[in-house]
Design a protein around this motif. Structure first.
Motif, PDB file in Angstrom:
ATOM      1  N   SER A 175       8.586  -2.868   8.714  1.00  0.00           N
ATOM      2  CA  SER A 175       7.267  -2.370   8.370  1.00  0.00           C
ATOM      3  C   SER A 175       7.380  -1.141   7.468  1.00  0.00           C
ATOM      4  O   SER A 175       8.117  -1.133   6.503  1.00  0.00           O
ATOM      5  CB  SER A 175       6.479  -2.073   9.644  1.00  0.00           C
ATOM      6  N   VAL A 176       6.679  -0.112   7.849  1.00  0.00           N
ATOM      7  CA  VAL A 176       6.481   1.066   7.003  1.00  0.00           C
ATOM      8  C   VAL A 176       7.808   1.721   6.609  1.00  0.00           C
ATOM      9  O   VAL A 176       8.773   1.761   7.375  1.00  0.00           O
ATOM     10  CB  VAL A 176       5.613   2.086   7.768  1.00  0.00           C
TER      11      VAL A 176
ATOM     12  N   SER B  70       0.828  -1.193   0.000  1.00  0.00           N
ATOM     13  CA  SER B  70       0.000   0.000   0.000  1.00  0.00           C
ATOM     14  C   SER B  70       0.867   1.250   0.000  1.00  0.00           C
ATOM     15  O   SER B  70       1.806   1.349   0.804  1.00  0.00           O
ATOM     16  CB  SER B  70      -0.910  -0.012   1.240  1.00  0.00           C
ATOM     17  N   GLN B  71       0.554   2.196  -0.893  1.00  0.00           N
ATOM     18  CA  GLN B  71       1.315   3.428  -0.959  1.00  0.00           C
ATOM     19  C   GLN B  71       0.391   4.632  -0.815  1.00  0.00           C
ATOM     20  O   GLN B  71      -0.746   4.622  -1.282  1.00  0.00           O
ATOM     21  CB  GLN B  71       2.064   3.536  -2.300  1.00  0.00           C
TER      22      GLN B  71
ATOM     23  N   SER C 140       2.901  -7.874   4.846  1.00  0.00           N
ATOM     24  CA  SER C 140       3.327  -8.385   6.143  1.00  0.00           C
ATOM     25  C   SER C 140       4.228  -9.602   5.978  1.00  0.00           C
ATOM     26  O   SER C 140       3.914 -10.521   5.204  1.00  0.00           O
ATOM     27  CB  SER C 140       2.093  -8.757   6.973  1.00  0.00           C
TER      28      SER C 140
ATOM     29  N   ARG D 112       4.766   7.404   1.465  1.00  0.00           N
ATOM     30  CA  ARG D 112       4.728   6.314   2.437  1.00  0.00           C
ATOM     31  C   ARG D 112       4.469   4.986   1.760  1.00  0.00           C
ATOM     32  O   ARG D 112       3.730   4.916   0.776  1.00  0.00           O
ATOM     33  CB  ARG D 112       3.631   6.598   3.453  1.00  0.00           C
ATOM     34  N   CYS D 113       5.061   3.948   2.321  1.00  0.00           N
ATOM     35  CA  CYS D 113       4.869   2.589   1.804  1.00  0.00           C
ATOM     36  C   CYS D 113       4.627   1.618   2.948  1.00  0.00           C
ATOM     37  O   CYS D 113       5.433   1.551   3.895  1.00  0.00           O
ATOM     38  CB  CYS D 113       6.099   2.154   1.002  1.00  0.00           C
ATOM     39  N   ASP D 114       3.535   0.852   2.824  1.00  0.00           N
ATOM     40  CA  ASP D 114       3.254  -0.240   3.755  1.00  0.00           C
ATOM     41  C   ASP D 114       3.485  -1.548   3.017  1.00  0.00           C
ATOM     42  O   ASP D 114       2.690  -1.894   2.128  1.00  0.00           O
ATOM     43  CB  ASP D 114       1.793  -0.183   4.228  1.00  0.00           C
TER      44      ASP D 114
ATOM     45  N   ARG E 235      13.118   3.226   7.140  1.00  0.00           N
ATOM     46  CA  ARG E 235      12.201   2.100   7.338  1.00  0.00           C
ATOM     47  C   ARG E 235      12.253   1.715   8.809  1.00  0.00           C
ATOM     48  O   ARG E 235      13.348   1.559   9.374  1.00  0.00           O
ATOM     49  CB  ARG E 235      12.576   0.910   6.480  1.00  0.00           C
TER      50      ARG E 235
END
Lengths: 112, 113
Positions: free
Chosen positions: A73-74, A5-6, A27, A22-24, A69
């Motif tokens: 994670s993010v 997700s960005q 997992s 931002r980047c998620d 980072r």
């Protein structure tokens, strides 16, 4: 979520302003990459994070670009004092231990 | 020496035809060669990949042909369909980090019904 997700998906800024993207990652993916895609061009590698190792910053085009980072994670890509040539789509990808890359849909940056 | 050169820049094929996209590289240290497919507004997605120990890899209608001596590899899309219309990127990387890729410039494929 199931994928990378960005955010934001689109960002318009004025020349000279700073921006954060931002980047998620997915997992469990230990590796995270940032790429830049200029209009009609291929992707350019910017930076790579793997676990707790020092990031590979060899693709960052200038010292105006930085990324962080938190653990696995993010990640945040920061561009300071934006220039018109920074206009591009910034793509984040994650993978398990440098395997297949899974890309997000990107953040489109327009610098006026 | 780090470049990957891709051709053609654009390609129009009739439905049912064969689409062929070519890539060439210089760096003999490259040992992982993936192809990515990108639809408008989306991120690229891995289509198929090959390592230089084989000369060909096939997955469904998609085939990679690899010529190590010529430092060239190509993507063949058999029985091309309108849903294959997208931009295709070849890429290459060296041992130890298959995610740190050098991408070609991309080929925009249009399959006409």
């Amino acid at each position: 979520g199931a994928g990378v997700s960005q955010s934001p998906s689109n960002k318009v800024t004025e020349k000279g302003k700073d921006v954060e993207l931002r980047c998620d990652p997915i997992s469990g993916h230990t590796a995270l990459y940032w790429y830049r895609q200029r209009l009609g061009q291929g992707l350019e590698f910017l930076i790579y994070f793997q676990g707790n190792s020092a990031p590979d910053k060899s693709g960052l085009p200038s010292d105006r670009f930085s990324a962080e980072r938190t653990g696995e994670s993010v990640s945040t890509l920061t561009i300071q004092r934006t220039q018109q040539e920074d206009s591009a789509v910034y793509l984040c990808a994650s993978s398990r231990n440098t395997g297949e890359l899974f890309f997000g849909e990107g953040s489109r940056l327009t610098v006026l | 020496q780090q470049q990957v050169k891709q051709s053609p820049q654009s390609l129009i094929v009739q439905k049912g035809g064969i689409s062929i996209i070519n890539c060439a590289y210089e760096n003999t240290a490259f040992d992982y060669f993936p192809w990515y497919q990108q639809f408008p507004g989306k991120g690229p997605a891995l289509l198929i990949a090959i390592r230089p120990d084989v000369s060909e890899k096939k997955e469904g209608r998609f085939t990679i042909s690899f010529n190590k001596s010529a430092k060239q590899f190509s993507l063949h899309i058999m029985d091309s369909q309108p849903g294959d219309s997208a931009t295709y990127f070849c890429a290459a990387s060296v041992t130890g980090n298959t995610g740190k890729l050098i991408f070609g410039q991309g080929t925009t494929l249009q399959v006409k019904p």
